[in-house]
Design a protein around this motif. Structure first.
Motif, mmCIF file in Angstrom:
data_model
loop_
_atom_site.group_PDB
_atom_site.id
_atom_site.type_symbol
_atom_site.label_atom_id
_atom_site.label_comp_id
_atom_site.label_asym_id
_atom_site.label_seq_id
_atom_site.Cartn_x
_atom_site.Cartn_y
_atom_site.Cartn_z
ATOM 1 N N LEU A 11 0.790 -1.141 0.080
ATOM 2 C CA LEU A 11 -0.117 0.116 -0.144
ATOM 3 C C LEU A 11 0.922 1.384 -0.033
ATOM 4 O O LEU A 11 0.491 2.257 -0.577
ATOM 5 C CB LEU A 11 -1.130 -0.048 1.058
ATOM 6 C CG LEU A 11 -2.144 -1.259 1.146
ATOM 7 C CD1 LEU A 11 -2.829 -1.026 2.533
ATOM 8 C CD2 LEU A 11 -2.707 -0.860 0.013
ATOM 9 N N PHE A 12 1.973 1.242 0.695
ATOM 10 C CA PHE A 12 3.046 2.113 0.700
ATOM 11 C C PHE A 12 3.436 2.567 -0.675
ATOM 12 O O PHE A 12 3.376 3.817 -1.126
ATOM 13 C CB PHE A 12 4.050 1.898 1.746
ATOM 14 C CG PHE A 12 5.225 2.926 1.660
ATOM 15 C CD1 PHE A 12 4.966 4.381 2.211
ATOM 16 C CD2 PHE A 12 6.369 2.631 1.204
ATOM 17 C CE1 PHE A 12 5.834 5.234 2.202
ATOM 18 C CE2 PHE A 12 7.461 3.612 1.106
ATOM 19 C CZ PHE A 12 7.196 4.810 1.636
ATOM 20 N N ALA A 13 3.966 1.560 -1.227
ATOM 21 C CA ALA A 13 4.276 1.384 -2.814
ATOM 22 C C ALA A 13 3.422 2.137 -3.488
ATOM 23 O O ALA A 13 3.624 2.782 -4.452
ATOM 24 C CB ALA A 13 4.988 0.302 -3.061
ATOM 25 N N ALA A 14 2.149 1.567 -3.499
ATOM 26 C CA ALA A 14 1.153 1.953 -4.500
ATOM 27 C C ALA A 14 0.792 3.391 -4.378
ATOM 28 O O ALA A 14 0.517 4.127 -5.348
ATOM 29 C CB ALA A 14 -0.340 0.984 -4.089
ATOM 30 N N THR A 15 0.798 3.879 -2.952
ATOM 31 C CA THR A 15 0.745 5.237 -2.821
ATOM 32 C C THR A 15 1.810 6.393 -3.415
ATOM 33 O O THR A 15 1.450 7.034 -4.023
ATOM 34 C CB THR A 15 0.532 5.638 -1.196
ATOM 35 O OG1 THR A 15 -0.303 4.919 -0.783
ATOM 36 C CG2 THR A 15 0.291 7.062 -0.939
ATOM 37 N N LEU A 16 2.941 5.841 -3.523
ATOM 38 C CA LEU A 16 4.119 6.487 -4.019
ATOM 39 C C LEU A 16 3.829 6.463 -5.387
ATOM 40 O O LEU A 16 4.561 7.356 -6.310
ATOM 41 C CB LEU A 16 5.535 5.714 -3.423
ATOM 42 C CG LEU A 16 5.840 6.388 -1.737
ATOM 43 C CD1 LEU A 16 7.022 5.781 -1.566
ATOM 44 C CD2 LEU A 16 5.780 7.819 -1.693
ATOM 45 N N LEU A 17 3.474 4.996 -6.012
ATOM 46 C CA LEU A 17 3.118 5.229 -7.536
ATOM 47 C C LEU A 17 2.255 6.127 -7.610
ATOM 48 O O LEU A 17 2.311 6.911 -8.991
ATOM 49 C CB LEU A 17 2.889 3.677 -7.779
ATOM 50 C CG LEU A 17 3.750 2.656 -8.087
ATOM 51 C CD1 LEU A 17 3.415 1.244 -8.266
ATOM 52 C CD2 LEU A 17 4.547 3.254 -9.491
ATOM 53 N N PHE A 18 1.280 6.165 -6.985
ATOM 54 C CA PHE A 18 0.130 7.177 -7.449
ATOM 55 C C PHE A 18 0.684 8.568 -7.530
ATOM 56 O O PHE A 18 0.397 9.418 -8.334
ATOM 57 C CB PHE A 18 -1.198 7.236 -6.538
ATOM 58 C CG PHE A 18 -1.705 5.920 -6.519
ATOM 59 C CD1 PHE A 18 -2.457 5.590 -7.807
ATOM 60 C CD2 PHE A 18 -2.416 5.298 -5.304
ATOM 61 C CE1 PHE A 18 -3.212 4.430 -7.988
ATOM 62 C CE2 PHE A 18 -3.231 4.303 -5.694
ATOM 63 C CZ PHE A 18 -3.598 3.853 -6.854
ATOM 64 N N LEU A 19 1.370 8.899 -6.479
ATOM 65 C CA LEU A 19 2.132 10.334 -6.280
ATOM 66 C C LEU A 19 3.063 10.577 -7.556
ATOM 67 O O LEU A 19 2.993 11.493 -7.964
ATOM 68 C CB LEU A 19 2.980 10.359 -4.760
ATOM 69 C CG LEU A 19 3.433 11.659 -4.727
ATOM 70 C CD1 LEU A 19 2.651 12.787 -4.650
ATOM 71 C CD2 LEU A 19 4.453 11.576 -3.344
ATOM 72 N N THR A 20 3.977 9.392 -7.755
ATOM 73 C CA THR A 20 4.773 9.778 -8.630
ATOM 74 C C THR A 20 3.973 10.049 -10.272
ATOM 75 O O THR A 20 4.364 10.656 -10.940
ATOM 76 C CB THR A 20 5.763 8.602 -8.839
ATOM 77 O OG1 THR A 20 6.288 8.336 -7.534
ATOM 78 C CG2 THR A 20 6.837 8.727 -10.015
ATOM 79 N N GLY A 21 3.104 9.091 -10.454
ATOM 80 C CA GLY A 21 2.470 9.250 -11.725
ATOM 81 C C GLY A 21 1.725 10.475 -11.645
ATOM 82 O O GLY A 21 1.871 11.347 -12.644
#
Length: 181
Positions: A11-21
């Motif tokens: 979930l942490f990585a998915a949140t950062l993927l959303f942020l980076t995207g």
């Protein structure tokens, strides 16, 4: 515990993927329409014109957002895709380094943190899944052995002649040398 920890990293990585995207999508929009806000005076970019770079960043941002959605939905391939996309994004951010060094460093740091989040619980999640599978197999084996034993005991009771004894049917026991065979 490992499963919860691994899910937290996901979930942490998915949140950062959303942020980076989202950041890449915004950078792409700025490169296309608001060029004055994107670059400081005298700043340079890898590309001479910003239109292709803006389109590329916008599409890249959408791809990162898609990987984030796939990761939150539990797709097993999304981890690998996320690591690859983020690694390429680190290299792509270097193209903006001359124009906005601080911004590029922040985005690169977020990308590296997301890569760590995607890979930190990878082996423990895989090991936990294998452990659950082997536990299920052992439980199934135990259950089938137990059921076979119960079935054999019932059949033996039904075959044994019933004596009018109050304790029920007599179950024949193997003689001393029979169990070694």
């Amino acid at each position: 515990m490992n499963r919860t920890r691994s899910r937290g990293w996901m979930l942490f990585a998915a949140t950062l993927l959303f942020l980076t995207g989202a950041v890449n999508l915004i950078q792409g929009i700025f490169a296309l329409f608001l060029r004055d806000y994107l670059f400081i005076t005298g700043g340079e970019a890898f590309f001479f014109t910003l239109t292709p770079w803006g389109l590329l960043l916008g599409l890249w941002g959408l791809l990162l957002l898609g990987a984030g959605f796939a990761l939150t939905s539990g797709r097993s391939w999304a981890r690998t895709l996320g690591v690859v996309l983020l690694a390429i994004n680190v290299v792509a951010q270097l193209a903006f380094f001359a124009a906005n060094p601080l911004w590029s460093l922040v985005v690169i740091a977020v990308d590296l943190l997301a890569i760590y989040g995607l890979t930190a619980g990878w082996s423990s999640a895989h090991a936990a899944e294998e452990e659950r599978e082997s536990g299920r197999e052992a439980e199934d084996s135990y259950r089938s052995g137990y059921e076979a034993g119960m079935r054999e005991a019932r059949e033996t009771r039904e075959e044994a002649p019933s004596s009018g004894a109050s304790s029920g049917a007599h179950i024949p026991q193997p003689s001393r040398g029979e169990h070694a065979r």
